[in-house]
Design a protein around this motif. Structure first.
Motif, PDB file in Angstrom:
ATOM      1  N   ALA A   8       0.826  -1.211   0.000  1.00 27.72           N
ATOM      2  CA  ALA A   8       0.000   0.000   0.000  1.00 27.72           C
ATOM      3  C   ALA A   8       0.855   1.254   0.000  1.00 27.72           C
ATOM      4  N   ILE A  29      -3.196  -5.630   1.998  1.00 30.19           N
ATOM      5  CA  ILE A  29      -2.245  -6.089   3.014  1.00 30.19           C
ATOM      6  C   ILE A  29      -0.925  -5.355   2.798  1.00 30.19           C
ATOM      7  N   ASP A  30      -0.486  -4.669   3.823  1.00 31.66           N
ATOM      8  CA  ASP A  30       0.756  -3.892   3.701  1.00 31.66           C
ATOM      9  C   ASP A  30       1.607  -4.069   4.951  1.00 31.66           C
ATOM     10  N   ASP A  33       6.937  -1.555   5.411  1.00 30.99           N
ATOM     11  CA  ASP A  33       8.396  -1.624   5.465  1.00 30.99           C
ATOM     12  C   ASP A  33       8.982  -0.242   5.658  1.00 30.99           C
ATOM     13  N   GLN A  36       9.617   2.356   2.558  1.00 34.84           N
ATOM     14  CA  GLN A  36       8.548   2.496   1.562  1.00 34.84           C
ATOM     15  C   GLN A  36       8.798   3.790   0.789  1.00 34.84           C
ATOM     16  N   GLY A  43       7.894  15.697  -3.621  1.00 32.29           N
ATOM     17  CA  GLY A  43       6.847  15.207  -4.455  1.00 32.29           C
ATOM     18  C   GLY A  43       6.690  16.216  -5.561  1.00 32.29           C
ATOM     19  N   THR A 202       1.565  -4.928  -5.693  1.00 30.28           N
ATOM     20  CA  THR A 202       2.123  -3.571  -5.799  1.00 30.28           C
ATOM     21  C   THR A 202       3.113  -3.401  -4.647  1.00 30.28           C
ATOM     22  N   GLY A 204       6.471  -2.809  -4.640  1.00 26.55           N
ATOM     23  CA  GLY A 204       7.650  -1.961  -4.794  1.00 26.55           C
ATOM     24  C   GLY A 204       8.946  -2.752  -4.757  1.00 26.55           C
ATOM     25  N   TYR A 250      16.459  18.854  -5.856  1.00 29.26           N
ATOM     26  CA  TYR A 250      15.298  19.743  -5.927  1.00 29.26           C
ATOM     27  C   TYR A 250      14.938  20.278  -4.551  1.00 29.26           C
ATOM     28  N   GLY A 305      13.932   6.303   1.447  1.00 32.29           N
ATOM     29  CA  GLY A 305      13.022   5.462   0.651  1.00 32.29           C
ATOM     30  C   GLY A 305      13.771   4.747  -0.455  1.00 32.29           C
ATOM     31  N   ARG A 307      13.522   3.719  -4.288  1.00 33.15           N
ATOM     32  CA  ARG A 307      12.817   3.877  -5.569  1.00 33.15           C
ATOM     33  C   ARG A 307      12.884   2.550  -6.328  1.00 33.15           C
ATOM     34  N   GLY A 336       7.286   7.954  -9.470  1.00 29.25           N
ATOM     35  CA  GLY A 336       6.112   7.191  -9.062  1.00 29.25           C
ATOM     36  C   GLY A 336       5.001   7.988  -8.403  1.00 29.25           C
ATOM     37  N   LEU A 337       5.355   9.122  -7.806  1.00 35.94           N
ATOM     38  CA  LEU A 337       4.251   9.929  -7.268  1.00 35.94           C
ATOM     39  C   LEU A 337       3.461  10.517  -8.425  1.00 35.94           C
TER      40      LEU A 337
HETATM   41  P1  FAD Z   1       6.213   1.708  -2.259  1.00 35.47           P
HETATM   42  O1  FAD Z   1       5.735   3.063  -1.941  1.00 35.47           O
HETATM   43  O2  FAD Z   1       7.620   1.381  -1.888  1.00 35.47           O
HETATM   44  O3  FAD Z   1       5.223   0.684  -1.539  1.00 35.47           O
HETATM   45  C1  FAD Z   1       5.441  -0.715  -1.527  1.00 35.47           C
HETATM   46  C2  FAD Z   1       4.755  -1.303  -0.286  1.00 35.47           C
HETATM   47  O4  FAD Z   1       4.647  -2.723  -0.398  1.00 35.47           O
HETATM   48  C3  FAD Z   1       5.516  -1.045   1.020  1.00 35.47           C
HETATM   49  O5  FAD Z   1       4.670  -0.433   1.970  1.00 35.47           O
HETATM   50  C4  FAD Z   1       5.918  -2.450   1.501  1.00 35.47           C
HETATM   51  O6  FAD Z   1       5.941  -2.577   2.905  1.00 35.47           O
HETATM   52  C5  FAD Z   1       4.799  -3.282   0.898  1.00 35.47           C
HETATM   53  N1  FAD Z   1       5.164  -4.707   0.767  1.00 35.47           N
HETATM   54  C6  FAD Z   1       6.151  -5.246   0.037  1.00 35.47           C
HETATM   55  N2  FAD Z   1       6.150  -6.604   0.144  1.00 35.47           N
HETATM   56  C7  FAD Z   1       5.130  -6.916   0.970  1.00 35.47           C
HETATM   57  C8  FAD Z   1       4.616  -8.145   1.484  1.00 35.47           C
HETATM   58  N3  FAD Z   1       5.146  -9.340   1.146  1.00 35.47           N
HETATM   59  N4  FAD Z   1       3.564  -8.094   2.329  1.00 35.47           N
HETATM   60  C9  FAD Z   1       3.002  -6.917   2.670  1.00 35.47           C
HETATM   61  N5  FAD Z   1       3.439  -5.725   2.203  1.00 35.47           N
HETATM   62  C10 FAD Z   1       4.493  -5.724   1.367  1.00 35.47           C
HETATM   63  N6  FAD Z   1       8.136  10.504  -7.613  1.00 35.47           N
HETATM   64  C11 FAD Z   1       7.662  11.606  -8.259  1.00 35.47           C
HETATM   65  O7  FAD Z   1       6.823  11.489  -9.144  1.00 35.47           O
HETATM   66  N7  FAD Z   1       8.092  12.846  -7.934  1.00 35.47           N
HETATM   67  C12 FAD Z   1       9.000  13.051  -6.945  1.00 35.47           C
HETATM   68  O8  FAD Z   1       9.394  14.191  -6.688  1.00 35.47           O
HETATM   69  C13 FAD Z   1       9.493  11.927  -6.234  1.00 35.47           C
HETATM   70  N8  FAD Z   1      10.384  12.096  -5.224  1.00 35.47           N
HETATM   71  C14 FAD Z   1      10.821  11.019  -4.513  1.00 35.47           C
HETATM   72  C15 FAD Z   1      11.676  11.218  -3.441  1.00 35.47           C
HETATM   73  C16 FAD Z   1      12.134  10.152  -2.683  1.00 35.47           C
HETATM   74  C17 FAD Z   1      13.023  10.412  -1.503  1.00 35.47           C
HETATM   75  C18 FAD Z   1      11.736   8.831  -3.031  1.00 35.47           C
HETATM   76  C19 FAD Z   1      12.209   7.645  -2.235  1.00 35.47           C
HETATM   77  C20 FAD Z   1      10.906   8.627  -4.123  1.00 35.47           C
HETATM   78  C21 FAD Z   1      10.428   9.705  -4.885  1.00 35.47           C
HETATM   79  N9  FAD Z   1       9.566   9.537  -5.973  1.00 35.47           N
HETATM   80  C22 FAD Z   1       9.057  10.635  -6.620  1.00 35.47           C
HETATM   81  C23 FAD Z   1       9.236   8.190  -6.474  1.00 35.47           C
HETATM   82  C24 FAD Z   1       8.013   7.563  -5.826  1.00 35.47           C
HETATM   83  O9  FAD Z   1       7.993   7.844  -4.465  1.00 35.47           O
HETATM   84  C25 FAD Z   1       7.977   6.045  -6.037  1.00 35.47           C
HETATM   85  O10 FAD Z   1       8.163   5.720  -7.391  1.00 35.47           O
HETATM   86  C26 FAD Z   1       6.630   5.462  -5.594  1.00 35.47           C
HETATM   87  O11 FAD Z   1       6.309   5.918  -4.311  1.00 35.47           O
HETATM   88  C27 FAD Z   1       6.626   3.944  -5.626  1.00 35.47           C
HETATM   89  O12 FAD Z   1       5.397   3.509  -5.093  1.00 35.47           O
HETATM   90  P2  FAD Z   1       5.022   1.987  -4.921  1.00 35.47           P
HETATM   91  O13 FAD Z   1       3.624   1.976  -4.384  1.00 35.47           O
HETATM   92  O14 FAD Z   1       5.331   1.235  -6.162  1.00 35.47           O
HETATM   93  O15 FAD Z   1       6.059   1.392  -3.814  1.00 35.47           O
END
Ligand code: FAD
Length: 372
Positions: A8, A29-30, A33, A36, A43, A202, A204, A250, A305, A307, A336-337
């Motif tokens: 999530a 289910i999240d 971690d 994340q 953002g 989803t 990550g 940034y 975090g 990426r 990803g945001l």
């Molecule tokens: P995540 O947010 O990592 O979520 C994955 C989730 O899955 C986690 O909560 C984890 O605990 C859960 N999970 C994994 N395996 C399991 C399991 N077996 N059981 C239960 N839960 C599980 N993007 C932009 O567009 N603009 C920006 O300016 C920008 N700035 C950023 C700055 C930083 C510092 C970072 C780190 C990222 C930035 N990003 C930005 C990128 C963006 O944040 C990510 O691409 C995006 O959040 C990824 O989302 P996600 O849902 O795929 O993964």
């Protein structure tokens, strides 16, 4: 039909919201971690000035940015007051006017196809500083009025709260998959096991571990980012634009004096969630070089975090090959945001077997799978 979403972050939260809103039976289910990506991210939503040439990537980023205003309106209509999103515009900095004109040209060339970019204007150094007073004196800018900033944590929570209001169940635990033949039959947590018709992954930077027991080598790598939060005293930053200097750093202002600066790009760290002296030094040094006026800010915290990246730095979305009831999306990387809410709405439609406007051939999940 029952849907289980594993993970999530922004992607899973958006998928959950859109699915639950359509009336589906949704369990999220999240594991929460540390690291994340969504929780650390802040953002910038401003894909139009990117110099990246990959068309498939740009299409997702552009559609992602365009998707935001409608989604935020929807959430606000449902009573969500803190979505973390504001369309405050961005200034893309340079000291050379020729470079500014090139940037303006690039932005203008994208406007026909993306009117949501808003007004594009070259600003002198003093005009630039009047929009963001802490800046050094030498920077002119291209101002892009349609750019926005979003607090990943706030938007994720807002989507999950809304999903819950529409009936979704949210569980904080570790999930694993039990398969039989080419189907997932159950999703197990430490306490219970859940049957599902469709499972949406989803997860990550951690998706590899979830699929490995099935003999699937899912190629998600990740890059560590550290990012620093500061507080400025007695100044209203609510309308300040996002600052995009040259390079990959940034400055993102939020309401009431909060300023976020970053971020590091650290490879091969493993799941190392430490805030390091070297990481912070790099962030401070680069930010203060561009905006010396931030030096009086109070240090609040450093977030970390991961990426998530899939091969070619291109996201994947669609069915997991050779399985009947698993959907996957991953690899949102550094944008990803921007893309997450839009891709999540696409995943929700895919799960319900509705048509989507994303060409899945461009983001084939098979591209991220390597056979052992
Ligand atoms: P995540 O947010 O990592 O979520 C994955 C989730 O899955 C986690 O909560 C984890 O605990 C859960 N999970 C994994 N395996 C399991 C399991 N077996 N059981 C239960 N839960 C599980 N993007 C932009 O567009 N603009 C920006 O300016 C920008 N700035 C950023 C700055 C930083 C510092 C970072 C780190 C990222 C930035 N990003 C930005 C990128 C963006 O944040 C990510 O691409 C995006 O959040 C990824 O989302 P996600 O849902 O795929 O993964």
């Amino acid at each position: 039909e029952k849907f289980i979403i594993i993970g999530a972050g922004i992607l899973g939260a958006s998928t959950a919201y859109h699915l639950a809103k359509s009336g589906a039976d949704v369990t999220v289910i999240d594991r929460k971690d540390q690291g994340q990506a969504t929780d650390a991210a802040a953002g910038i939503v401003c894909p139009w000035v990117s110099q990246r040439r990959n068309k498939a990537w740009y299409k997702l980023a552009k559609n992602g940015a365009c998707f935001y205003p409608g989604l935020i309106r929807e959430l606000e209509n449902e009573g969500e007051k803190n979505t973390g999103y504001a369309r405050v515009g961005a200034i893309s900095l340079h000291t050379e006017s020729k470079k500014l004109l090139d940037m303006e040209k690039r932005a203008l060339s994208r406007k026909d196809d993306a009117p949501e970019i808003g007004e594009i204007q070259v600003l002198t150094p003093s005009e630039t500083r009047s929009l963001f007073p802490p800046l050094a004196e030498e920077y002119g800018s291209v101002h892009i009025s349609g750019a926005a900033r979003v607090d990943g944590r706030a938007l994720r929570d807002s989507l999950l709260r809304s999903a819950k209001r529409h009936g979704a169940t949210i569980i904080n635990d570790d999930a694993s998959l039990i398969c039989s033949g080419n189907r997932v039959t159950e999703v197990k947590t430490s306490l219970e096991s859940y049957s599902a018709n469709t499972v949406i992954i989803t997860s990550g930077a951690w998706a590899h571990q979830l699929l490995q027991p099935m003999g699937i080598n899912f190629q998600v790598s990740f890059q560590k980012a550290q990012i620093v939060h500061l507080q400025l005293a007695e100044i209203s930053t609510n309308e300040w634009p996002v600052v995009m200097p040259q390079g990959n750093q940034y400055i993102v202002p939020f309401d009431n004096g909060k300023i976020v600066i970053g971020a590091t790009h650290e490879d091969n760290t493993g799941y190392d969630i430490r805030q390091t002296v070297g990481g912070m030094q790099e962030i401070f040094q680069k930010a203060l070089h561009v905006a010396p006026g931030l030096s009086d800010g109070t240090y609040l915290e450093t977030r970390v975090g991961f990426r998530p990246f899939t091969p070619g730095f291109l996201p994947v979305i669609g069915p997991l090959p050779n399985y009947e009831n698993i959907l996957v999306a991953n690899g949102l990387g550094a944008s990803g945001l921007t893309m997450g809410p839009y891709l999540g709405s696409g995943l929700a439609k895919l799960a319900r077997r509705e048509n989507i406007d994303i060409d899945l051939n461009d983001y084939d999940v098979a591209a991220a799978i390597q056979s052992f």
